[in-house]
Scaffold this motif. Structure first.
Motif, mmCIF file in Angstrom:
data_model
loop_
_atom_site.group_PDB
_atom_site.id
_atom_site.type_symbol
_atom_site.label_atom_id
_atom_site.label_comp_id
_atom_site.label_asym_id
_atom_site.label_seq_id
_atom_site.Cartn_x
_atom_site.Cartn_y
_atom_site.Cartn_z
ATOM 1 N N ASN A 148 -7.776 -6.713 13.753
ATOM 2 C CA ASN A 148 -7.325 -5.459 14.357
ATOM 3 C C ASN A 148 -6.058 -4.974 13.665
ATOM 4 O OD1 ASN A 148 -5.740 -3.772 16.476
ATOM 5 N ND2 ASN A 148 -7.792 -3.922 17.344
ATOM 6 N N LYS A 149 -5.961 -3.680 13.425
ATOM 7 C CA LYS A 149 -4.847 -3.123 12.652
ATOM 8 C C LYS A 149 -3.499 -3.284 13.338
ATOM 9 C CE LYS A 149 -5.385 1.603 14.477
ATOM 10 N NZ LYS A 149 -5.604 3.018 14.117
ATOM 11 N N ARG A 150 -3.485 -3.499 14.680
ATOM 12 C CA ARG A 150 -2.204 -3.656 15.368
ATOM 13 C C ARG A 150 -1.603 -5.036 15.146
ATOM 14 N NH1 ARG A 150 -0.418 -2.100 20.799
ATOM 15 N NH2 ARG A 150 1.481 -1.849 19.562
ATOM 16 N N ILE A 186 13.503 4.974 6.316
ATOM 17 C CA ILE A 186 12.531 6.071 6.246
ATOM 18 C C ILE A 186 11.625 5.898 5.035
ATOM 19 C CG2 ILE A 186 12.281 8.558 5.919
ATOM 20 C CD1 ILE A 186 14.850 8.915 7.538
ATOM 21 N N TRP A 187 12.215 5.525 3.904
ATOM 22 C CA TRP A 187 11.414 5.313 2.698
ATOM 23 C C TRP A 187 10.418 4.176 2.901
ATOM 24 C CZ3 TRP A 187 9.327 7.060 -1.425
ATOM 25 C CH2 TRP A 187 8.851 6.192 -2.407
ATOM 26 N N ALA A 188 10.852 3.086 3.525
ATOM 27 C CA ALA A 188 9.962 1.951 3.772
ATOM 28 C C ALA A 188 8.784 2.362 4.647
ATOM 29 C CB ALA A 188 10.730 0.809 4.424
ATOM 30 N N MET A 189 9.035 3.249 5.617
ATOM 31 C CA MET A 189 7.993 3.682 6.535
ATOM 32 C C MET A 189 6.989 4.599 5.843
ATOM 33 S SD MET A 189 8.474 5.558 10.226
ATOM 34 C CE MET A 189 9.457 6.902 9.530
ATOM 35 N N PHE A 190 7.474 5.594 5.120
ATOM 36 C CA PHE A 190 6.576 6.565 4.519
ATOM 37 C C PHE A 190 5.951 6.063 3.211
ATOM 38 C CE2 PHE A 190 8.812 9.346 7.433
ATOM 39 C CZ PHE A 190 7.788 10.168 7.873
ATOM 40 N N ALA A 191 6.547 5.034 2.616
ATOM 41 C CA ALA A 191 5.983 4.462 1.392
ATOM 42 C C ALA A 191 5.047 3.311 1.713
ATOM 43 C CB ALA A 191 7.103 3.986 0.467
ATOM 44 N N LYS A 246 -5.321 12.740 7.512
ATOM 45 C CA LYS A 246 -6.165 12.522 8.687
ATOM 46 C C LYS A 246 -5.633 13.354 9.847
ATOM 47 C CE LYS A 246 -6.810 7.784 7.041
ATOM 48 N NZ LYS A 246 -6.541 6.343 7.301
ATOM 49 N N PRO A 247 -6.367 14.374 10.294
ATOM 50 C CA PRO A 247 -5.883 15.262 11.364
ATOM 51 C C PRO A 247 -5.455 14.529 12.623
ATOM 52 C CG PRO A 247 -7.833 16.178 10.320
ATOM 53 C CD PRO A 247 -7.662 14.799 9.752
ATOM 54 N N LYS A 248 -6.203 13.488 13.025
ATOM 55 C CA LYS A 248 -5.858 12.754 14.242
ATOM 56 C C LYS A 248 -4.496 12.071 14.103
ATOM 57 C CE LYS A 248 -7.639 9.259 17.459
ATOM 58 N NZ LYS A 248 -8.744 8.291 17.722
ATOM 59 N N GLU A 249 -4.262 11.471 12.933
ATOM 60 C CA GLU A 249 -2.989 10.793 12.702
ATOM 61 C C GLU A 249 -1.844 11.815 12.616
ATOM 62 O OE1 GLU A 249 -2.570 7.715 12.918
ATOM 63 O OE2 GLU A 249 -4.581 6.893 12.685
ATOM 64 N N PRO A 255 8.809 -6.904 7.710
ATOM 65 C CA PRO A 255 9.084 -6.827 9.141
ATOM 66 C C PRO A 255 9.700 -5.494 9.539
ATOM 67 C CG PRO A 255 10.765 -8.115 8.052
ATOM 68 C CD PRO A 255 9.752 -7.767 6.997
ATOM 69 N N ASN A 256 8.979 -4.394 9.271
ATOM 70 C CA ASN A 256 9.484 -3.063 9.584
ATOM 71 C C ASN A 256 9.242 -2.741 11.047
ATOM 72 O OD1 ASN A 256 10.112 -2.571 6.842
ATOM 73 N ND2 ASN A 256 8.002 -2.013 6.446
ATOM 74 N N PHE A 257 10.109 -1.910 11.611
ATOM 75 C CA PHE A 257 9.928 -1.481 12.994
ATOM 76 C C PHE A 257 8.734 -0.552 13.115
ATOM 77 C CE2 PHE A 257 11.050 1.489 16.488
ATOM 78 C CZ PHE A 257 10.981 0.574 17.513
ATOM 79 N N VAL A 258 8.556 0.329 12.171
ATOM 80 C CA VAL A 258 7.446 1.282 12.174
ATOM 81 C C VAL A 258 6.755 1.228 10.821
ATOM 82 C CG1 VAL A 258 6.773 3.694 12.387
ATOM 83 C CG2 VAL A 258 8.635 2.814 13.790
ATOM 84 N N LEU A 259 5.441 1.186 10.839
ATOM 85 C CA LEU A 259 4.676 1.191 9.600
ATOM 86 C C LEU A 259 3.516 2.172 9.758
ATOM 87 C CD1 LEU A 259 4.354 -0.063 6.785
ATOM 88 C CD2 LEU A 259 2.823 -1.758 7.796
ATOM 89 N N LEU A 260 3.604 3.299 9.084
ATOM 90 C CA LEU A 260 2.561 4.320 9.179
ATOM 91 C C LEU A 260 1.335 3.893 8.383
ATOM 92 C CD1 LEU A 260 4.660 7.589 8.757
ATOM 93 C CD2 LEU A 260 3.972 6.444 10.866
ATOM 94 N N PRO A 261 0.140 4.296 8.839
ATOM 95 C CA PRO A 261 -1.076 3.954 8.089
ATOM 96 C C PRO A 261 -1.114 4.697 6.764
ATOM 97 C CG PRO A 261 -1.589 5.454 9.895
ATOM 98 C CD PRO A 261 -0.153 5.049 10.071
ATOM 99 N N LYS A 262 -1.768 4.112 5.792
ATOM 100 C CA LYS A 262 -1.870 4.757 4.489
ATOM 101 C C LYS A 262 -2.600 6.096 4.600
ATOM 102 C CE LYS A 262 -1.462 1.369 0.798
ATOM 103 N NZ LYS A 262 -2.112 0.813 -0.407
ATOM 104 N N TYR A 263 -2.081 7.065 3.876
ATOM 105 C CA TYR A 263 -2.709 8.386 3.782
ATOM 106 C C TYR A 263 -2.875 9.054 5.148
ATOM 107 C CZ TYR A 263 -3.792 6.139 -0.654
ATOM 108 O OH TYR A 263 -3.700 5.452 -1.829
#
Length: 540
Positions: free
Chosen positions: A183-185, A446-451, A468-471, A456-464
């Motif tokens: 699971n991605k979480r 911010i760079w770590a999150m968007f890159a 994706k409109p939902k994201e 052990p980051n607090f927030v990690l956005l999914p790739k691309y």
């Protein structure tokens, strides 16, 4: 048996989809101990999927009857646990529901009054196995250690607690396979090397379960777990969940160095990095150099506050200077230190918080998180403040959430569980939110999150995510809330307060708490429990 990890609110709130979680360690250990003794077990983590009536019927369909449910309860999830008990008893009236964990250990009567058949207090692998063996062989369970229950006369019985498990290797390998580890979480991967902590911080409730003596798994066991995570799951970062990973002293140093040397010998330091938590007075240059050699490079310190006065109040038994020296030594060696802060200690002033924030800025840390103080039941802090007007306990402890000021809108009206008499709730809430945003808006994070930088980051956005409109919708919604929060905290205090009152209609947030709460629960035999631990354990 079905073990359940309940949640009242998903970790991270509005950001839960993008904040890593790990498999719940407590029910993993309990499950493994039953499995290795021949019992069939399943687990369900509500961080991944919330249980409803249809889902729970689906999960238990191939388990033996009568169904037995084990719910691991933290204070923040107590309300959800009691909801689950009602649902389970409605669906399966003859089922047996067990509660365990820190909150039921402190307040077993509360769990029984809310429908649990039995409450397990303290460390429970051996008592639970004894209970389950007796239950399945139709023997009486009334003499099992560590349990609390209501007898036939309606009287609550608390059986004595047994000794803590001395050899942690009695529990075989951790059962990662029971969880949906794909699971991605699940992006935080945990290993527990030890249980216990010899220190006495007055706000920490973990001692109720693990005791004060530090007990370790063997090096062989830990190496085996690391290999499992690296080889079978493809993990690149591992977090040790130990309350204190390093301790000054020959015996503890030898054990630690043996583990580090084995990690290096097996070449694991080239495949995975590690995160640990410890104290500033529990490290030195020799230890830190050894950690770095084994690629244990992320180190979290519970600094909590920026003043020695508040450290003394919290029984931290360490000075700010000690933390500064250890953190700077970490940076000199090439490690990545982070700290955890708490706002809202008794007698804390705005100047105390300013000094803490200035210290964090001066240290230039990898990661900092600011939480609100929570006087958890079973702690010395709780005993000290439980009858004061500064504590506020909502139904089933629903506001005892350490991230109330981080992941929710600043216009959320849930009261903080504790506000010292030296500040107002608005001032405390505003300053916690502001301090967190000052860190989270750091360009490096911010760079770590968007890159999509792993670690052990607090927030990690999914790739691309931007394709994706939902994201895009979810991230934009969360972003609006957090930007609004930050803007409100940047306004002059009185203006922000006025906007809050106009939006919510809640005028109490700018007033000191002056009314004493009624019917504050008292943890079971608090003094007796402390005496028992001191007699049965040898503190280091």
């Amino acid at each position: 048996m079905l073990f359940i990890h309940p949640i009242w609110e998903r970790y991270g709130g509005e950001l839960s989809e993008y904040i890593p979680v790990g498999v719940p360690v407590a029910i993993g250990y309990l499950s493994q101990y039953l499995i290795q003794h021949g019992h069939k077990v399943k687990v369900h983590d509500e961080e991944i999927e919330i249980l409803d009536e249809e889902k729970i019927k689906e999960v238990v369909v191939d388990l033996p009857k009568p169904y037995v449910f084990g719910i691991s309860v933290m204070t923040a999830s107590a309300g959800r646990s009691y909801e689950l008990i009602k649902m389970i008893k409605k669906l399966f009236p003859d089922s047996i529901v067990l509660l365990g964990g820190i909150h039921p250990t402190a307040l077993p009567e509360e769990g029984l009054e809310n429908g649990a058949d039995y409450v397990f207090r303290g460390e429970s692998e051996k008592p639970l196995l004894n209970f389950y063996d007796k239950l399945r062989s139709s023997q009486s369970v009334k003499n099992v250690s560590n349990i609390s229950y209501i007898d036939d006369d309606g009287k609550i019985i608390h059986n004595p607690e047994s000794d803590l498990m001395r050899n942690l290797d009695e529990i075989d390998a951790f059962p990662y396979h029971l969880f949906d580890y794909k699971n991605k979480r699940y992006r935080s991967w945990y290993i527990t090397r030890s249980r216990g902590c010899p220190y006495r911080c007055n706000f920490c409730s973990q001692r109720l379960i693990t005791g004060k003596t530090v007990r370790y798994h063997s090096t062989e066991r830990i190496i085996k777990l690391i290999k499992t995570l690296v080889t079978d799951i493809g993990v690149e970062h591992i977090l040790f969940t130990d309350d204190i990973f390093t301790i000054i002293g020959t015996r503890f140093k030898n054990d630690l160095f043996e583990l580090c040397d084995r990690i290096i010998e097996e070449g694991l330091h080239k495949k995975v990095s590690f995160y640990v938590q410890t104290r500033a007075d529990a490290v030195n240059e020799e230890i830190l150099l050894k950690l770095k050699a084994a690629n244990i490079i992320y180190i979290g310190f519970g600094l909590e506050t920026g003043t020695d006065r508040l450290h003394k109040i919290s029984d931290k038994d360490a000075t700010i200077e000690t933390y500064v020296k250890s953190i700077n030594l970490c940076k000199k060696i090439g490690l990545e230190p982070s700290v955890f802060m708490i706002y809202g200690f008794p007698t804390e002033t705005k100047q105390d918080r300013i000094e803490g924030e200035q210290l964090i800025k001066k240290l230039g840390l990898h990661f900092t998180k600011f939480n609100n103080m929570i006087p958890y039941p079973g702690t010395k802090l709780y005993e000290d403040v439980k009858n004061s007007p500064q504590i506020n306990i909502q139904k089933h402890w629903s506001n005892f959430n350490s991230t109330l000021t981080i992941t929710r809108s600043i216009f959320d009206t849930t009261p903080l569980p504790f506000v010292p008499d030296t500040t107002t709730e608005w001032q405390l809430k505003r300053e916690i939110t502001k301090s967190n945003f000052k860190f989270y808006l750091h360009p490096r994070l911010i760079w770590a999150m968007f890159a999509f930088k792993k670690g052990p980051n607090f927030v990690l956005l999914p790739k691309y995510w931007f394709l994706k409109p939902k994201e895009i919708y979810k991230i934009s919604k969360s972003g609006f809330i957090f930007i609004t929060n930050y803007i409100i905290t940047l306004l002059p205090e009185k203006i922000g307060e006025l906007i809050y009152i106009l939006v919510t209609g809640n005028k109490d947030i700018n007033k000191p708490r002056i009314q004493i709460q009624e019917s504050i629960p008292t943890p079971i035999h608090t003094e007796m429990k402390t005496i028992r631990l001191e007699k049965k354990e040898t503190s280091i």
